[in-house]
Enzyme design. Structure first.
Site, mmCIF file in Angstrom:
data_model
loop_
_atom_site.group_PDB
_atom_site.id
_atom_site.type_symbol
_atom_site.label_atom_id
_atom_site.label_comp_id
_atom_site.label_asym_id
_atom_site.label_seq_id
_atom_site.Cartn_x
_atom_site.Cartn_y
_atom_site.Cartn_z
ATOM 1 N N TYR A 23 -70.295 -12.987 2.233
ATOM 2 C CA TYR A 23 -71.634 -12.765 1.574
ATOM 3 C C TYR A 23 -71.840 -14.056 0.795
ATOM 4 C CZ TYR A 23 -75.052 -10.952 -1.551
ATOM 5 O OH TYR A 23 -76.211 -10.426 -2.022
ATOM 6 N N HIS A 27 -75.244 -16.642 1.402
ATOM 7 C CA HIS A 27 -75.938 -17.057 0.465
ATOM 8 C C HIS A 27 -76.136 -18.422 0.261
ATOM 9 C CE1 HIS A 27 -76.631 -12.821 0.169
ATOM 10 N NE2 HIS A 27 -78.024 -13.202 -0.597
ATOM 11 N N TYR A 46 -85.546 -16.674 -9.168
ATOM 12 C CA TYR A 46 -84.477 -15.753 -8.549
ATOM 13 C C TYR A 46 -83.139 -16.179 -8.434
ATOM 14 C CZ TYR A 46 -83.245 -12.136 -5.273
ATOM 15 O OH TYR A 46 -82.352 -10.894 -4.551
#
Length: 126
Positions: A23, A27, A46
């Site tokens: 993960y 990203h 964000y």
């Protein structure tokens, strides 16, 4: 600096422990098309934070979260991204972007400083 008209959104999800490293790798270089779509649909500042136990905390600022979510949901890149990302999460009720648990804001330093300054200015005016 945060725009005073922005809404701050904080949400949590849970990443499967066995998929944490993958993960993080995914990203480290998000698809440029996905980055552009997020920016174009009103997702600002964000950020994602991931603990070693799988707790994922997301933070963003937007003018209207429901509108920003709906605009992202209409993009083809988001559909592809969510389909790929759903394998990383536990306890989903739909796609990851539909399963975020939004946390209520209970404290913001700038808001309280502004309120305190305003109250102090009102005292000195009287």
């Amino acid at each position: 600096m945060t725009d005073n008209t922005s809404t701050r959104i904080c949400f949590i999800l849970r990443v499967k422990p066995e998929m944490l490293e993958e993960y993080r790798e995914r990203h480290a270089a998000v698809w440029p098309e996905m980055l552009e779509a997020l920016a174009a649909t009103g997702w600002r500042n964000y950020s994602l934070f991931l603990d070693d136990d799988g707790l994922l905390v997301g933070y963003l600022e937007t003018d209207d979260f429901a509108t920003a979510q709906a605009a992202m949901a209409e993009t083809a890149v988001n559909a592809r991204w969510q389909a790929e990302m759903s394998a990383y999460f536990t306890q989903l009720e739909g796609r990851p972007d539909e399963s975020m648990r939004v946390l209520p804001l209970v404290f913001n330093l700038e808001q309280q400083l502004a309120a305190a300054t305003f109250a102090e200015e009102r005292k000195t005016e009287q």
